[in-house]
Design a protein around this motif. Structure first.
Motif, PDB file in Angstrom:
ATOM      1  N   GLU A  15       8.764  14.453  14.183  1.00  0.00           N
ATOM      2  CA  GLU A  15       9.323  13.214  14.740  1.00  0.00           C
ATOM      3  C   GLU A  15       8.991  12.013  13.860  1.00  0.00           C
ATOM      4  O   GLU A  15       7.829  11.738  13.562  1.00  0.00           O
ATOM      5  N   ASP A  16      10.017  11.325  13.417  1.00  0.00           N
ATOM      6  CA  ASP A  16       9.851  10.107  12.618  1.00  0.00           C
ATOM      7  C   ASP A  16      11.076   9.213  12.851  1.00  0.00           C
ATOM      8  O   ASP A  16      11.879   8.973  11.945  1.00  0.00           O
ATOM      9  N   PRO A  17      11.206   8.718  14.096  1.00  0.00           N
ATOM     10  CA  PRO A  17      12.434   7.986  14.472  1.00  0.00           C
ATOM     11  C   PRO A  17      12.665   6.712  13.677  1.00  0.00           C
ATOM     12  O   PRO A  17      13.817   6.245  13.592  1.00  0.00           O
ATOM     13  N   PHE A  18      11.630   6.135  13.110  1.00  0.00           N
ATOM     14  CA  PHE A  18      11.793   4.885  12.364  1.00  0.00           C
ATOM     15  C   PHE A  18      11.754   5.108  10.846  1.00  0.00           C
ATOM     16  O   PHE A  18      11.634   4.142  10.089  1.00  0.00           O
ATOM     17  N   ALA A  19      11.864   6.367  10.434  1.00  0.00           N
ATOM     18  CA  ALA A  19      11.948   6.740   9.015  1.00  0.00           C
ATOM     19  C   ALA A  19      10.791   6.162   8.198  1.00  0.00           C
ATOM     20  O   ALA A  19      10.971   5.722   7.063  1.00  0.00           O
ATOM     21  N   LEU A  20       9.586   6.185   8.765  1.00  0.00           N
ATOM     22  CA  LEU A  20       8.447   5.617   8.055  1.00  0.00           C
ATOM     23  C   LEU A  20       8.047   6.474   6.853  1.00  0.00           C
ATOM     24  O   LEU A  20       7.582   5.946   5.835  1.00  0.00           O
ATOM     25  N   ARG A  21       8.223   7.788   6.952  1.00  0.00           N
ATOM     26  CA  ARG A  21       7.916   8.646   5.809  1.00  0.00           C
ATOM     27  C   ARG A  21       8.841   8.318   4.636  1.00  0.00           C
ATOM     28  O   ARG A  21       8.394   8.235   3.488  1.00  0.00           O
ATOM     29  N   ARG A  22      10.117   8.132   4.937  1.00  0.00           N
ATOM     30  CA  ARG A  22      11.081   7.795   3.883  1.00  0.00           C
ATOM     31  C   ARG A  22      10.756   6.437   3.275  1.00  0.00           C
ATOM     32  O   ARG A  22      10.846   6.238   2.065  1.00  0.00           O
ATOM     33  N   GLN A  23      10.360   5.494   4.114  1.00  0.00           N
ATOM     34  CA  GLN A  23      10.026   4.166   3.604  1.00  0.00           C
ATOM     35  C   GLN A  23       8.767   4.207   2.732  1.00  0.00           C
ATOM     36  O   GLN A  23       8.681   3.526   1.705  1.00  0.00           O
ATOM     37  N   ALA A  24       7.800   5.038   3.129  1.00  0.00           N
ATOM     38  CA  ALA A  24       6.585   5.177   2.318  1.00  0.00           C
ATOM     39  C   ALA A  24       6.915   5.791   0.959  1.00  0.00           C
ATOM     40  O   ALA A  24       6.407   5.341  -0.079  1.00  0.00           O
ATOM     41  N   LEU A  25       7.764   6.806   0.945  1.00  0.00           N
ATOM     42  CA  LEU A  25       8.166   7.420  -0.319  1.00  0.00           C
ATOM     43  C   LEU A  25       8.924   6.430  -1.190  1.00  0.00           C
ATOM     44  O   LEU A  25       8.787   6.431  -2.418  1.00  0.00           O
ATOM     45  N   GLY A  26       9.705   5.570  -0.550  1.00  0.00           N
ATOM     46  CA  GLY A  26      10.422   4.535  -1.298  1.00  0.00           C
ATOM     47  C   GLY A  26       9.453   3.588  -1.985  1.00  0.00           C
ATOM     48  O   GLY A  26       9.631   3.227  -3.158  1.00  0.00           O
ATOM     49  N   ILE A  27       8.420   3.189  -1.270  1.00  0.00           N
ATOM     50  CA  ILE A  27       7.393   2.299  -1.841  1.00  0.00           C
ATOM     51  C   ILE A  27       6.701   2.971  -3.020  1.00  0.00           C
ATOM     52  O   ILE A  27       6.519   2.371  -4.092  1.00  0.00           O
ATOM     53  N   ILE A  28       6.307   4.234  -2.828  1.00  0.00           N
ATOM     54  CA  ILE A  28       5.629   4.979  -3.891  1.00  0.00           C
ATOM     55  C   ILE A  28       6.518   5.072  -5.135  1.00  0.00           C
ATOM     56  O   ILE A  28       6.059   4.842  -6.263  1.00  0.00           O
ATOM     57  N   SER A  29       7.787   5.408  -4.939  1.00  0.00           N
ATOM     58  CA  SER A  29       8.718   5.540  -6.063  1.00  0.00           C
ATOM     59  C   SER A  29       8.876   4.224  -6.809  1.00  0.00           C
ATOM     60  O   SER A  29       8.919   4.195  -8.045  1.00  0.00           O
ATOM     61  N   LEU A  30       8.938   3.141  -6.062  1.00  0.00           N
ATOM     62  CA  LEU A  30       9.101   1.822  -6.686  1.00  0.00           C
ATOM     63  C   LEU A  30       7.855   1.418  -7.471  1.00  0.00           C
ATOM     64  O   LEU A  30       7.952   0.883  -8.580  1.00  0.00           O
ATOM     65  N   LEU A  31       6.688   1.660  -6.910  1.00  0.00           N
ATOM     66  CA  LEU A  31       5.443   1.306  -7.603  1.00  0.00           C
ATOM     67  C   LEU A  31       5.328   2.055  -8.931  1.00  0.00           C
ATOM     68  O   LEU A  31       4.895   1.488  -9.942  1.00  0.00           O
ATOM     69  N   ILE A  32       5.727   3.321  -8.925  1.00  0.00           N
ATOM     70  CA  ILE A  32       5.649   4.119 -10.149  1.00  0.00           C
ATOM     71  C   ILE A  32       6.755   3.724 -11.121  1.00  0.00           C
ATOM     72  O   ILE A  32       6.509   3.502 -12.311  1.00  0.00           O
ATOM     73  N   ASN A  33       7.969   3.619 -10.620  1.00  0.00           N
ATOM     74  CA  ASN A  33       9.119   3.338 -11.471  1.00  0.00           C
ATOM     75  C   ASN A  33       9.008   2.005 -12.188  1.00  0.00           C
ATOM     76  O   ASN A  33       9.336   1.886 -13.367  1.00  0.00           O
ATOM     77  N   ARG A  34       8.523   0.994 -11.473  1.00  0.00           N
ATOM     78  CA  ARG A  34       8.423  -0.341 -12.082  1.00  0.00           C
ATOM     79  C   ARG A  34       7.083  -0.554 -12.784  1.00  0.00           C
ATOM     80  O   ARG A  34       6.896  -1.557 -13.478  1.00  0.00           O
ATOM     81  N   GLY A  35       6.167   0.394 -12.630  1.00  0.00           N
ATOM     82  CA  GLY A  35       4.886   0.289 -13.307  1.00  0.00           C
ATOM     83  C   GLY A  35       4.030  -0.865 -12.825  1.00  0.00           C
ATOM     84  O   GLY A  35       3.227  -1.415 -13.590  1.00  0.00           O
ATOM     85  N   PHE A  36       4.175  -1.229 -11.552  1.00  0.00           N
ATOM     86  CA  PHE A  36       3.422  -2.368 -11.028  1.00  0.00           C
ATOM     87  C   PHE A  36       1.924  -2.065 -11.031  1.00  0.00           C
ATOM     88  O   PHE A  36       1.487  -1.009 -10.585  1.00  0.00           O
ATOM     89  N   ALA A  37       1.138  -3.022 -11.509  1.00  0.00           N
ATOM     90  CA  ALA A  37      -0.315  -2.842 -11.619  1.00  0.00           C
ATOM     91  C   ALA A  37      -1.017  -3.233 -10.334  1.00  0.00           C
ATOM     92  O   ALA A  37      -1.877  -4.112 -10.300  1.00  0.00           O
ATOM     93  N   ILE A  38      -0.636  -2.575  -9.246  1.00  0.00           N
ATOM     94  CA  ILE A  38      -1.269  -2.823  -7.956  1.00  0.00           C
ATOM     95  C   ILE A  38      -1.489  -1.483  -7.274  1.00  0.00           C
ATOM     96  O   ILE A  38      -0.625  -0.590  -7.336  1.00  0.00           O
ATOM     97  N   SER A  39      -2.641  -1.321  -6.657  1.00  0.00           N
ATOM     98  CA  SER A  39      -2.951  -0.063  -5.977  1.00  0.00           C
ATOM     99  C   SER A  39      -2.456  -0.098  -4.539  1.00  0.00           C
ATOM    100  O   SER A  39      -2.159  -1.167  -3.989  1.00  0.00           O
ATOM    101  N   LEU A  40      -2.402   1.063  -3.926  1.00  0.00           N
ATOM    102  CA  LEU A  40      -2.025   1.136  -2.508  1.00  0.00           C
ATOM    103  C   LEU A  40      -3.024   0.365  -1.647  1.00  0.00           C
ATOM    104  O   LEU A  40      -2.634  -0.346  -0.712  1.00  0.00           O
ATOM    105  N   GLU A  41      -4.299   0.495  -1.962  1.00  0.00           N
ATOM    106  CA  GLU A  41      -5.322  -0.192  -1.181  1.00  0.00           C
ATOM    107  C   GLU A  41      -5.157  -1.709  -1.268  1.00  0.00           C
ATOM    108  O   GLU A  41      -5.236  -2.416  -0.257  1.00  0.00           O
ATOM    109  N   ARG A  42      -4.923  -2.212  -2.468  1.00  0.00           N
ATOM    110  CA  ARG A  42      -4.742  -3.651  -2.654  1.00  0.00           C
ATOM    111  C   ARG A  42      -3.472  -4.132  -1.956  1.00  0.00           C
ATOM    112  O   ARG A  42      -3.452  -5.215  -1.356  1.00  0.00           O
ATOM    113  N   LEU A  43      -2.429  -3.352  -2.021  1.00  0.00           N
ATOM    114  CA  LEU A  43      -1.178  -3.711  -1.355  1.00  0.00           C
ATOM    115  C   LEU A  43      -1.388  -3.859   0.149  1.00  0.00           C
ATOM    116  O   LEU A  43      -0.913  -4.817   0.771  1.00  0.00           O
ATOM    117  N   LEU A  44      -2.125  -2.928   0.729  1.00  0.00           N
ATOM    118  CA  LEU A  44      -2.400  -2.988   2.161  1.00  0.00           C
ATOM    119  C   LEU A  44      -3.308  -4.164   2.514  1.00  0.00           C
ATOM    120  O   LEU A  44      -3.142  -4.796   3.566  1.00  0.00           O
TER     121      LEU A  44
END
Length: 266
Positions: A45-74
């Protein structure tokens, strides 16, 4: 329009930093907000597509090479007023829940991309605090290092160090005292570790992780000679502690950017 990308797993990503930042901001806000009010994915169950949104964030952080960690982002997101207040959730608890959620997505993504399971496990803890583009570079370096003839020998030697230090309750952060060395093998290991320490540190700072691993591999001979000829748990408490501090020094050098103990022999 780019702030809405990607619209699905594997979909097109924003082509500009501005679009990527807007997309990340929107998605991370959604994930944290839903977690803060107790609406978390469970099972299938993932009615709000949070898994997909998390994967989108991960893909963007890697693709754009942003120098920020997940911990810092949170940390940035959770500074916004009200994020942890709806269900009286402690901010640190909320951050850890969301961070673990991201790490599970990250683990699945890396394995689906063909990285070996042990390679992924070796970087998972660092994935909290390092930019994800760096994490990918470390995994690429590990996969290359596995093709080197010294890989298995290095791993066997380092695990002798890890195993003897495992479970020790005493602090081993003290300086090594050369005057307490009684064997040539102790002196050699200490000398070799000192010679490569700056090189490993410099390689990590230049993001040359394969070079760092190859330098660490140069310790395999001195480590084996040490264990084959030196009794670590000497009766003399000062000698015993000094030898353990030497091994702790080796552990710090070899574990500066990943958990090598998670790697498996081939």
């Amino acid at each position: 329009y780019e702030q809405y990308l990607p619209t699905h797993a594997g979909g097109d990503l924003p082509s500009t930093d501005t679009g990527a930042v807007l997309s990340i901001s929107d998605r991370i806000d959604n994930v944290v907000t839903f977690f803060s009010i107790g609406l978390k994915p469970s099972g299938s169950e993932d009615p709000f597509a949070l898994r997909r949104q998390a994967l989108g964030i991960i893909s963007l952080l890697i693709n754009r090479g942003f120098a920020i960690s997940l911990e810092r982002l949170l940390q940035i997101v959770l500074k916004e007023p009200g994020k942890a207040d709806v269900k009286n959730t402690d901010t640190d608890t909320l951050k850890q829940e969301v961070l673990n959620f991201f790490l599970r997505r990250l683990e699945h993504l890396f394995i689906s991309e063909g990285y070996a399971h042990d390679t992924v496990q070796a970087v998972m803890e660092r994935s909290k605090t390092l930019p994800l583009v760096r994490v990918k570079e470390i995994m690429d370096a590990v996969e290359s290092f596995k093709k080197e003839p010294v890989y298995n020998e290095t791993l066997v030697a380092l695990k002798r160090v890890f195993n003897i230090l495992k479970g020790l309750g005493e602090s081993l952060s003290g300086e090594v005292d050369e005057s307490l060395f009684m064997h040539e093998e102790e002196k050699m290991l200490y000398r070799r570790a000192g010679e490569i320490a700056d090189g490993v540190k410099g390689s990590i700072e230049r993001f040359d992780y394969l070079k760092a691993l190859l330098l660490i591999g140069g310790l395999r001979g001195p480590i084996n000679d040490f264990f084959d000829n030196v009794l670590v748990m000497d009766r003399d408490e000062r000698v015993r502690l000094n030898r353990l501090c030497l091994l702790a020094m080796i552990n710090r050098i070899s574990s500066g950017f990943m958990d090598i103990s998670e790697l498996q022999e081939l």
